[in-house]
Scaffold this active site. Structure first.
Site, short mmCIF file in Angstrom:
data_model
loop_
_atom_site.label_atom_id
_atom_site.label_comp_id
_atom_site.label_asym_id
_atom_site.label_seq_id
_atom_site.Cartn_x
_atom_site.Cartn_y
_atom_site.Cartn_z
N TYR A 508 0.81 -1.22 0.00
CA TYR A 508 0.00 0.00 0.00
C TYR A 508 0.85 1.28 0.00
CZ TYR A 508 -3.24 -3.61 1.59
OH TYR A 508 -3.95 -4.77 1.71
N HIS A 509 2.04 1.20 -0.58
CA HIS A 509 2.92 2.36 -0.62
C HIS A 509 3.02 2.92 -2.04
CE1 HIS A 509 5.18 0.89 3.25
NE2 HIS A 509 3.93 1.24 3.47
N TYR A 510 1.91 2.91 -2.77
CA TYR A 510 1.93 3.40 -4.15
C TYR A 510 2.18 4.91 -4.18
CZ TYR A 510 -3.00 3.86 -2.75
OH TYR A 510 -4.16 4.15 -2.07
N HIS A 511 2.76 5.36 -5.25
CA HIS A 511 3.17 6.75 -5.37
C HIS A 511 3.38 7.09 -6.85
CE1 HIS A 511 6.63 4.07 -4.96
NE2 HIS A 511 7.28 4.88 -5.77
#
Length: 570
Positions: A508-511
């Site tokens: 859940y660390h999308y960027h």
């Protein structure tokens, strides 16, 4: 005399704002300035309009309110409506509660076939995540051109309000011993800093297991100059080209829960006022496109009109750190713990762990029903996958006697893109992350899994696994679960590279999507547009540190102070 910039006009503006605040309903509670969007006027004016009250937006809004009027438009609800849902014991259930349209978690499935989640709640991802708090790497702070002393002060501002030192118990102690035995050295003890080796980081869970979130940073806000509207879905940023050589943002259109549209505009003739996108790595590039700023041919194909600026890099550079968990059933009870310890080895993968989490079987079934609903809506082509989920026997052994160790591939180097699927801002756009497109990411995954195997097989960890069980054998548990929609090419862990590709999950660390240098400049101003910035994880070239939330909150505070200094010097 410029009436609109005069002290008298600003005094009238603030007084009007306070009067409206006193006369409005206080259904949202907790903060006096927290309102449902249905109570907002059809037209309002503010110095700063912030789209998104999440991890960055809350910190930014609290800071700007010290010397300006601020409107925050949050598409979700308030975490204070159900505080127990954010407690540590409810972590998993709250994260995957995706079928209720008013839930804080919104499912999206990337084109890579990986389940992911978007937060839709005041406080953003800090309401849903595993709570680990760790700062960005020093070298990357230097690369941004940020002033180190101001970065340090901004981190401390966040930490003072909502970060704690965790109490390390049995399972986490064994995890530390296992990491050290596996060669992830030295042991650095408790620190917020990003340092190689094994360390204990901060947590946003207090000693009683209650979560503290970015929404708590609004306690710093000036209640007389800020309004936060909940369930406010922004549809479009408004631009004018009158009298300007290039477009200038002057307001937004948003819709409340009753379907009524409202307009919020920047303070009339105040050249210092700005619209600021802090809607996250999915919604910020999506909203730019829906507002006419993006790849012109793509926008035209979706009927976006008018096209304000052909900006081909909007939506490009999307990245998501792949995660691979290993579940370890324990022969003895373990404490309930989320991420407290991290191993930072000399290769680009991070190793974290937690223990004792419970998960409702009925909610798990509900989650997969939600997956099927979304697949049907998207007309996903694989009927075999739908049949698998429909027939799946979710007879999970829900127990607190288990631990999980995960690895996150740093960076990543692999990059994808975001495109519109339709023109509804509440729907998910099409997102492709291209996991493991770069072979170096794949190499780091294999190294990370090998390190986890060594931790599980270490003497220091031995009391928390059954006799005869080894780390490589435990990897097979994932192969039996429908953790993603990707094709399976293997039935064993003999090929770790293929295992990484087949069993990809997200941390859940999308960027990305509005990256510095491509879409915004070093001051986070949108290139080619006036009075518009993007301040959130969509601007990152990589995910910062082991977990990004510390830096995203810091960024909101850091840029808020910088903007106020610019305002005073104008």
């Amino acid at each position: 005399m410029d009436l609109y910039n005069s002290p008298l006009f600003r005094l009238i503006l603030v007084a009007t704002f306070i009067f409206h605040d006193l006369c409005s309903s206080d259904e949202a509670g907790y903060y006096s300035f927290l309102k449902d969007a249905t109570s907002g006027p059809t037209l309002s004016h503010f110095d700063y309009i912030i789209i998104g009250g999440g991890t960055a937006g809350s910190a930014l809004a609290a800071t700007l309110s010290q010397n300006a009027t601020v409107l925050v438009l949050e598409r979700g609800g308030s975490p204070y409506d159900n505080p127990a849902a954010t407690d540590i014991g409810n972590f998993a259930n709250t994260l995957i509660n995706i079928t209720d349209p008013n839930s804080w978690s919104q499912l999206f499935i990337s084109e890579d076939g990986v389940f992911n989640t978007r937060a839709r709640v005041l406080g953003g991802g800090t309401v849903l995540n595993a709570g680990f708090y760790s700062r960005w790497e020093d070298e990357f702070v230097a690369e941004t051109g940020w002033v180190r002393e101001e970065v340090e002060a901004a981190y401390e501002w966040v930490e003072k309000k909502l970060v704690f030192e965790p109490h390390i118990k049995g399972w986490q102690t064994a995890f530390i011993d296992g990491l050290l035995e596996a060669g992830v050295v030295p042991y650095n003890g408790f620190t917020y800093e990003h340092v190689h080796g094994t360390k204990v980081g901060g947590t946003i869970f207090d000693p009683d297991g209650h979560r503290h979130t970015a929404a708590d940073l609004l306690e710093y806000a000036n209640p007389n100059t800020i309004a936060v509207y909940l369930h406010a879905s922004v549809h479009k940023i408004l631009f004018t080209t009158k009298g300007n050589s290039r477009p200038k943002a002057y307001g937004v259109i948003f819709q409340d829960a009753n379907g009524v549209f409202h307009t919020a505009e920047l303070t009339v003739q105040d050249a210092r006022s700005e619209v600021i996108l802090s809607a996250g790595a999915i919604a910020s590039p999506q909203l730019l496109m829906l507002s006419g700023v993006g790849p012109a041919a793509h926008l035209a194909a979706h009927g976006v009109n008018p096209i304000i600026l052909d900006h081909p890099m909007v939506g490009q550079g999307m990245g998501d750190n792949p995660m691979h968990p290993v579940f370890i059933p324990s022969p003895k009870p373990v404490e309930v713990s989320l991420v407290q310890v991290v191993g930072i080895p000399n290769f680009s993968s991070y190793i974290e762990g937690g223990s004792g989490l419970s998960l409702s079987i009925s909610l798990t079934r509900t989650f997969f029903n939600g997956v099927l609903d979304l697949l049907n809506k998207l007309k996903f082509p694989s009927q075999s996958i739908s049949n698998l989920l429909k027939s799946l026997d979710l007879g999970l052994n829900v127990t607190t006697q288990a631990g999980v160790i995960i690895q996150k591939v740093s960076g990543p180097l692999s990059r994808g893109h975001l495109e519109l699927r339709n023109t509804n801002p509440d729907d998910n756009p099409s997102v492709t992350f291209n996991y493991y497109q770069d072979p170096e990411d794949l190499n780091n995954c294999v190294k990370g899994l090998s390190a986890i195997i060594n931790v599980i097989d270490s003497k220091g960890y031995s009391s928390y696994k059954y006799p005869g069980v080894n780390g490589r054998g435990l990897l097979n548990l994932i192969l039996a679960l429908p953790i993603n929609l990707r094709p399976r090419h293997i039935t064993s862990t003999s090929d770790l590279k293929q295992y990484c590709m087949d069993t990809t999950m997200t941390i859940y660390h999308y960027h990305g999507g509005c990256q510095v240098g491509n879409v915004v400049d070093n001051d986070y101003k949108v290139l080619g547009v006036d009075a518009l910035r993007v301040i959130d994880a969509s601007t990152f070239l990589k995910s910062p540190g082991t977990n990004p939330q510390a830096t995203i909150m810091m960024l909101g505070r850091y840029m808020g102070q910088k903007i106020l200094r610019e305002r005073e010097a104008f």
